[in-house]
Write a protein that holds these residues in place. Structure first.
Motif, PDB file in Angstrom:
ATOM      1  N   LEU A 105     -55.423  41.494  13.084  1.00 35.98           N
ATOM      2  CA  LEU A 105     -54.654  40.561  12.261  1.00 35.98           C
ATOM      3  C   LEU A 105     -54.405  39.250  12.997  1.00 35.98           C
ATOM      4  N   PRO A 106     -54.289  38.153  12.232  1.00 35.45           N
ATOM      5  CA  PRO A 106     -53.878  36.895  12.869  1.00 35.45           C
ATOM      6  C   PRO A 106     -52.507  37.065  13.531  1.00 35.45           C
ATOM      7  N   SER A 107     -52.284  36.324  14.582  1.00 35.88           N
ATOM      8  CA  SER A 107     -51.054  36.482  15.363  1.00 35.88           C
ATOM      9  C   SER A 107     -49.792  36.129  14.580  1.00 35.88           C
ATOM     10  N   ARG A 108     -49.923  35.488  13.431  1.00 36.00           N
ATOM     11  CA  ARG A 108     -48.739  35.133  12.634  1.00 36.00           C
ATOM     12  C   ARG A 108     -48.088  36.355  11.981  1.00 36.00           C
ATOM     13  N   PHE A 109     -48.760  37.507  12.024  1.00 39.98           N
ATOM     14  CA  PHE A 109     -48.225  38.699  11.375  1.00 39.98           C
ATOM     15  C   PHE A 109     -47.445  39.581  12.352  1.00 39.98           C
TER      16      PHE A 109
END
Length: 157
Positions: A105-109
């Motif tokens: 997952l992208p680190s924003r999650f």
């Protein structure tokens, strides 16, 4: 009493997959693709059970209906259901799910992985371990434990 389920029930795997159009849009860097439950499910469905040569999907440990995504707030919630209420591998399974999602997952999650309520005798303890960032980091520094997690994640497409 052992934590092994010597003869687990096996279930058919879901036939639902992302369409070719969905996949093509995901590779277009100019389009921000919102994350959904199916995409998260596809990331974790092929994780191998640490005690059996089956996937978590085949054992119905992970199910799309137990995943919730709040894309706007950057949150992913995954509940998993151990095959037996005294499963000794519940923490390892949860850790494998968490690691797979953190890698993909992208680190924003922010990822929350928990035992499905009412399905494990030590549900609160397992959930506490899985939600503690320091415990997760320490676990992944343990060479043997990391090897077991990577074994569960091996071969996922």
């Amino acid at each position: 009493m052992s934590g092994l389920n010597a003869n687990p029930d096996l279930f058919d795997v879901a036939t639902e997959r992302r369409s070719a159009d969905d996949t093509a849009r995901e590779v277009d860097p100019s389009v921000r693709d919102p994350l959904d439950e199916l995409e998260v499910f596809e990331m974790i469905r092929g994780i191998k059970d640490p005690e059996h040569p089956h996937t978590l999907e085949q054992l119905r440990v992970v199910q799309r209906s137990l995943i919730r995504v709040d894309d706007a707030r950057g949150r992913v919630y995954v509940n998993f259901t151990p095959t037996i209420p005294h499963c000794s591998m519940a923490t390892l399974i949860g850790l494998s799910i968490r690691v797979q999602l953190l890698r993909l997952l992208p680190s924003r999650f922010k990822v929350d992985v928990n035992v499905t309520p009412g399905t494990h005798m030590n549900e609160k303890d397992v959930n506490k371990q899985l939600s503690d960032k320091e415990r997760v980091a320490a676990a992944l520094e343990n060479e043997n434990l990391l090897k077991m997690v990577n074994s569960c994640l091996q071969g996922i497409s």
